[in-house]
Design an enzyme around this catalytic site. Structure first.
Site: not given
Ligand code: NDP
Ligand code: MG
Ligand code: MG
Length: 330
Positions: A131, A191, A195
């Site tokens: 991460k 994820d 984003e």
């Protein structure tokens, strides 16, 4: 709450006598390959013939071969190529060498979760996803620390996939910090959502909208740039260090009052509905399909959007204002 693994949960000897191929030597590849090697493991790096990364890998004392040769030689294959190229490279250079009992690894779940890579049933499929960016993964390891990582098992042919994943995570230093158990589905979907809705899509759209509204109202673009873009770093750094509460402790009471009373009016039910629609497009594969087709077509609309975004006034104003900031690297 999440299951977290630490040093004592992982046994590096699981990987002794095994050869690990790290495919790619970019951000993650250089960090993971060097950390594994420094952990005493047997690592080779797979690169394309004219790879720009070859020299750096060799200078770090790593053996470099083609991707196909590395796939043939290795027991454990970690694919650290750009996500958009993984499926093709897998099909052409890795799949022919995936014998039963090998372990296929990833640091992001996209290609497995959206079936762009469909491994044979007799291999383990595991994700260890740090991460943090590769340079931090390397720097923390050298300093005796680690960057947290996610661990997921997609396919457990050997019955030892998790043990192997944990040992790999230990090899890159991640168990020093903590390794959180997840699934390929959870990692991939969150994820993409992060984003799109918050980090990249949400943040840039918010910055540009604020900038445009001030400029349209007659304020100078330079002033709008400072207020809507430049100062975001200060706020984000504070949130990163101590959460939203620490950021609010550091700003003025006027700013904090404006934050808690006006913020919810910006991110209102309409915006939340849009965020939910974006999550649904991720979950039902609409986004993945669109992005895969866009790549297959040679990225026509992506290239056009990129060009248009770069011509935005905020970029021109930013270029000249950053000339006034000697501490910024060019
Ligand atoms: P990079 O773009 O930094 O590096 C990609 C590497 O692949 C380079 O060494 C490049 O070398 C090589 N490469 C590119 N195309 C090919 C090809 N066709 N054949 C062989 N080698 C090729 O990738 P990242 O490290 O950012 O990402 C790797 C994986 O890690 C991805 O799955 C990503 O989602 C994941 N990840 C990335 C993080 C990050 O911090 N960047 C964080 C967590 C996960 P060259 O072009 O010189 O040949
Ligand atoms: Mg991410
Ligand atoms: Mg991502």
């Amino acid at each position: 709450m999440a299951v977290v693994y630490y040093e004592h949960d992982a046994d590096l000897s699981v990987l002794k006598g095994k050869k690990i191929a790290v495919m790619g030597y970019g951000s993650q590849g250089h960090a993971q390959a060097q950390n594994l090697k420094d952990s005493g493991l047997d690592v080779i790096v797979g690169l394309r013939p004219n790879s720009q990364s070859r020299r750096a890998a060799e200078e770090a004392g790593l053996q470099v071969t083609t991707v196909a040769e590395a796939a043939a030689a290795a027991d454990i294959i970690q694919i650290l190529l750009p996500d958009e190229t993984q499926a093709r490279v897998y099909r052409e250079e890795i799949a022919p060498h995936l014998k039963a009992g090998k372990v296929l690894m990833f640091s992001h779940g996209f290609n497995i979760h959206f079936n762009q890579i469909v491994p044979p049933p007799d291999v383990d499929v595991v994700m260890v996803a740090p991460k943090g960016p590769g340079h931090l993964v390397r720097r923390m390891y050298v300093e005796g620390q680690g960057v947290p990582a996610l661990l997921a098992v997609y396919q457990d042919a050997s019955g030892r996939a998790k043990e192997i994943g944990l040992a790999y995570a230990k090899g890159i230093g991640a168990t020093r910090a903590g390794v959180i158990e997840t699934t390929f589905k959870e990692e991939t979907e969150t994820d993409l959502f992060g984003e799109q809705a918050v980090l990249c899509g949400g943040a840039t759209a918010l910055v540009k909208a604020g900038f445009e509204i001030l400029v349209e109202a007659g304020y100078q673009p330079e002033i709008a740039y400072f207020e809507c873009l430049n100062e975001l770093k200060l706020i984000v750094d504070l949130m990163y260090e101590g959460g939203i509460k620490y950021m609010r402790y550091s700003i003025s009471d006027t700013a904090e009052y404006g934050d808690v009373t006006r913020g919810p009016r910006i991110i209102d039910d309409h915006v939340r509905a849009n965020m939910k629609a974006i999550l649904k497009e991720i979950q039902d594969g609409v986004f993945a399909k669109e992005w895969i087709l866009e790549n297959q077509a040679g990225r026509p609309s992506f290239n056009a959007l990129r060009k248009k975004e770069r011509e935005h006034l905020i970029e021109q104003v930013g270029d000249s204002l950053r000339e006034m900031m000697p501490w910024l690297k060019k």
